[in-house]
Motif scaffolding. Structure first.
Motif, short mmCIF file in Angstrom:
data_model
loop_
_atom_site.label_atom_id
_atom_site.label_comp_id
_atom_site.label_asym_id
_atom_site.label_seq_id
_atom_site.Cartn_x
_atom_site.Cartn_y
_atom_site.Cartn_z
N ILE A 242 -1.63 13.82 5.07
CA ILE A 242 -2.96 13.20 5.04
C ILE A 242 -3.94 14.31 4.67
N SER A 243 -4.40 14.27 3.42
CA SER A 243 -5.06 15.44 2.84
C SER A 243 -6.58 15.44 2.90
N GLY A 244 -7.19 14.28 3.15
CA GLY A 244 -8.64 14.14 2.99
C GLY A 244 -9.49 15.04 3.85
N TYR A 245 -8.99 15.43 5.03
CA TYR A 245 -9.78 16.23 5.94
C TYR A 245 -9.06 17.52 6.31
N TYR B 122 5.15 12.85 0.79
CA TYR B 122 4.17 11.84 0.40
C TYR B 122 2.77 12.41 0.63
N LYS B 123 1.84 12.09 -0.24
CA LYS B 123 0.48 12.59 -0.13
C LYS B 123 -0.52 11.44 -0.24
N MET C 159 5.93 12.59 -4.69
CA MET C 159 6.35 11.29 -4.16
C MET C 159 5.13 10.43 -3.89
N LYS C 160 5.09 9.25 -4.47
CA LYS C 160 3.89 8.42 -4.32
C LYS C 160 4.14 7.16 -3.49
N ASN C 161 5.12 6.38 -3.87
CA ASN C 161 5.34 5.10 -3.21
C ASN C 161 6.11 5.27 -1.91
N ILE C 162 5.71 4.51 -0.91
CA ILE C 162 6.39 4.56 0.38
C ILE C 162 6.32 3.20 1.05
N ASP C 163 7.43 2.75 1.56
CA ASP C 163 7.49 1.50 2.31
C ASP C 163 7.52 1.88 3.79
N PHE D 52 3.06 11.87 10.21
CA PHE D 52 1.77 11.96 9.53
C PHE D 52 1.06 13.24 9.98
N GLY D 53 0.89 14.20 9.07
CA GLY D 53 0.26 15.46 9.43
C GLY D 53 -0.65 15.97 8.33
#
Length: 214
Positions: free
Chosen positions: A190-193, A206-207, A1-5, A170-171
């Protein structure tokens, strides 16, 4: 899943470490520092457990270390546990304030400050409230939940208070994902960290690396 409003959601729930603050690496290091007198093999087992169970409180981590990894006897457990906990608490109180924000998160919070925002974290609740006040972001959140209660227990508390079903969580860990299920919310990884590898395989979430594209 990419797009999110995100604008269509009414309630935003945030984890803290790895989502609001770039603090996972700091905490990983402090957990090991707090048990530094033990062998490399024992510390490695602890490190692996921490990475596989992100989202648990420090109390559960040290309990696991002493009762399951070290298998310490009951007579020695309390003193050893308290000693490690005190080392960790001293270091986190000194260093937590220095952690930088995850890119874009403050701009995102300010942009959507008309939403109902909450924090559910494995960090100590009193400690986290004080930190957010020092960093001048406390005002954006209706409630900040933390340990010693578990994330699941805090989610059950929160769900009794909120009426809307339009919730975005958001996790950065699998535990966060499980908690989002309790709240019946959509989940944003939230994958960056994050050093939790489980969530990369999930297709129904969502990623995003950070908040810069949210």
């Amino acid at each position: 899943m990419k797009n999110i409003d995100v604008s269509k959601y009414e309630i935003f729930i945030f984890d803290c470490d790895g989502v609001i603050l770039n603090s996972n690496k700091l905490k990983n290091n402090l957990f090991i520092k707090a048990v530094n007198q033990y062998s490399s093999a024992e510390k490695l087992k602890f490190e692996k457990f921490i990475k596989l169970n992100k989202g648990l409180s420090r109390y559960k981590f040290f309990e696991e270390f002493y009762l399951k990894i070290i298998k310490i006897n009951k007579e020695e457990y309390k003193n050893s546990y308290i000693k490690s906990l005190n080392i960790y608490n001293k270091e986190i109180n000194k260093n937590y304030i220095k952690c930088k924000y995850v890119p874009g998160v403050i701009k995102f919070i300010k942009k959507y400050q008309n939403k109902h925002m909450y924090v559910i974290s494995g960090s100590n609740q009193i400690e986290l409230n004080k930190l957010f006040k020092k960093k001048n972001i406390f005002k954006y959140f209706k409630k900040i939940y933390g340990s010693p209660n578990s994330k699941s227990d805090n989610a059950l508390k929160l769900i009794k208070k909120i009426k809307s079903k339009k919730i975005l969580y958001f996790g950065d860990s699998y535990i966060d994902y499980k908690v989002s299920k309790i709240l019946k919310s959509k989940f944003v990884f939230i994958s960056g960290y994050s050093d939790d590898t489980k969530l990369y395989k999930y297709k129904n979430i969502y990623k995003f690396k950070d908040f810069l594209k949210l």
